[in-house]
Design a protein around this motif. Sequence first.
Motif, short mmCIF file in Angstrom:
data_model
loop_
_atom_site.label_atom_id
_atom_site.label_comp_id
_atom_site.label_asym_id
_atom_site.label_seq_id
_atom_site.Cartn_x
_atom_site.Cartn_y
_atom_site.Cartn_z
N THR A 229 0.80 -1.23 0.00
CA THR A 229 0.00 0.00 0.00
C THR A 229 0.83 1.28 0.00
N SER A 230 2.14 1.19 0.23
CA SER A 230 2.99 2.38 0.16
C SER A 230 4.01 2.29 -0.97
N VAL A 231 4.77 1.20 -1.02
CA VAL A 231 5.86 1.09 -2.01
C VAL A 231 5.33 0.66 -3.37
N LEU A 232 4.73 -0.54 -3.44
CA LEU A 232 4.27 -1.06 -4.73
C LEU A 232 3.06 -0.29 -5.26
N ALA A 233 2.37 0.45 -4.42
CA ALA A 233 1.27 1.31 -4.88
C ALA A 233 1.77 2.32 -5.90
N ASN A 234 3.03 2.71 -5.80
CA ASN A 234 3.66 3.59 -6.79
C ASN A 234 4.08 2.81 -8.03
N VAL A 235 4.68 1.65 -7.80
CA VAL A 235 5.29 0.88 -8.88
C VAL A 235 4.27 0.40 -9.90
N VAL A 236 3.03 0.13 -9.46
CA VAL A 236 2.03 -0.42 -10.39
C VAL A 236 1.39 0.65 -11.27
N VAL A 237 1.77 1.90 -11.09
CA VAL A 237 1.36 2.96 -12.03
C VAL A 237 2.20 2.81 -13.30
N ASP A 238 1.56 2.82 -14.45
CA ASP A 238 2.26 2.62 -15.73
C ASP A 238 3.44 3.58 -15.87
N GLY A 239 4.59 3.03 -16.21
CA GLY A 239 5.77 3.85 -16.47
C GLY A 239 6.74 3.92 -15.31
N VAL A 240 6.30 3.58 -14.10
CA VAL A 240 7.19 3.68 -12.94
C VAL A 240 8.26 2.59 -12.98
N ALA B 154 13.66 -11.85 2.15
CA ALA B 154 13.83 -12.45 0.82
C ALA B 154 12.53 -12.39 0.02
N GLU B 155 11.40 -12.63 0.67
CA GLU B 155 10.12 -12.61 -0.03
C GLU B 155 9.72 -11.17 -0.41
N HIS B 156 10.08 -10.21 0.45
CA HIS B 156 9.84 -8.80 0.11
C HIS B 156 10.61 -8.42 -1.15
N VAL B 157 11.87 -8.80 -1.19
CA VAL B 157 12.73 -8.47 -2.35
C VAL B 157 12.21 -9.17 -3.61
N SER B 158 11.74 -10.40 -3.45
CA SER B 158 11.19 -11.15 -4.58
C SER B 158 9.97 -10.44 -5.17
N GLU B 159 9.10 -9.90 -4.30
CA GLU B 159 7.93 -9.17 -4.78
C GLU B 159 8.34 -7.88 -5.50
N LEU B 160 9.35 -7.21 -4.99
CA LEU B 160 9.84 -5.99 -5.66
C LEU B 160 10.34 -6.32 -7.07
N LYS B 161 11.11 -7.40 -7.17
CA LYS B 161 11.62 -7.81 -8.49
C LYS B 161 10.48 -8.17 -9.43
N LYS B 162 9.46 -8.83 -8.89
CA LYS B 162 8.30 -9.24 -9.70
C LYS B 162 7.62 -8.03 -10.35
N TYR B 163 7.43 -6.96 -9.58
CA TYR B 163 6.70 -5.81 -10.08
C TYR B 163 7.58 -4.81 -10.83
N ILE B 164 8.84 -4.71 -10.43
CA ILE B 164 9.74 -3.74 -11.06
C ILE B 164 10.48 -4.33 -12.25
N GLY B 165 10.82 -5.62 -12.13
CA GLY B 165 11.65 -6.24 -13.16
C GLY B 165 13.12 -6.02 -12.91
N ARG B 166 13.45 -5.60 -11.71
CA ARG B 166 14.84 -5.32 -11.33
C ARG B 166 15.04 -5.62 -9.86
#
Length: 332
Positions: free
Chosen positions: A201-212, A242-254
């Motif tokens: 609700t704070s970090v990935l809420a930004n990432v899922v906006v197109d272009g981020v 590790a699971e937090h980082v995995s989710e970040l990679k999933k949504y960011i691609g990095r």
Amino acid sequence: MADKKNIVVIGGGTGTHTVLQGLKRYQKQAHLSAVVTMADSGGSTGRLRDEFGYLPVGDVRMALAALASDIDHHEELLRELFLYRFDKGNGLSGHNFGNLLLVALTDILGSEESAIRAAGKLLRVQGRVIPVTTEKVHLVAEYADGVHITGEHDIDEPDSARHAHSITNLTVTPQATISERAEDALLQADLIILGPGDLYTSVLANVVVDGVAEAICNSSAHLVYVSNLMTKLGQTIGMGVAEHVSELKKYIGRTPDSVLVNTTPFPAELKQKYAVSDEYPVEFNLESNGCRVIPADLLATEAVQTTSGDTLKRSLIRHDSRKLARKLIELI
């Protein structure tokens, strides 16, 4: 002196406030920007959003207050006023003065971005606060059992039926695009900081906006994730670093280049308060696998004071802004 570095913090709420408050002391080394979520729908922000139809102001307010100049008594008083929450009065109880000011400025100036810039001048903000998008969006979470929940507040503070289910997909509705200022900030960054703050609700809420995600991937910046201290009911129960980082990679691609992890034990009495809600310290289960793991003492020792009139659930264990800033500055 070497050229100043561009640091961008992505998030919202108290986590971003904590990071910015610490980094503000390093103005000679860095230009600071905060890219904040526009999906907030709870508390004072949610009420104003429903009544006026403007972009949510709560995360903007927190970032502006963190970056506000506080070198003398008058500036500190103005900063405190911006954060002040009413605890009585019909219609006023629960509202932040800063939220009301931002709504009034939007009415006067005609746009949320103009209001943010004007508030920044009033507070003599040392940095920039940038909405991730200028489009009105709501967060949508899909759970492992196929249920969809719309609205940041209902995802952040889910009913008991959601507590045992994990989030499998996060999006925004309607589809929205990154603001030009946010995109420019990310592409020009030397250091991009994700978190701390609620993962979805704070970090990935930004990432899922197109272009981020694309901007983060196309940026040459060092990408660092500040791991959360505690799991979040209905969001990250059972998830370690590790699971937090995995989710970040999933949504960011990095994958983040670095991950900061607190290693200081938590006070037993605070752990017990969290345990009542089945929330526990995030397990340090990340090995150096594609990223640099930085263990450190990052824990705040002062007890968190809750504010009268605040209806939202707040974290009791937080990062220390000075300790965190010192470690982050070392990365540039």
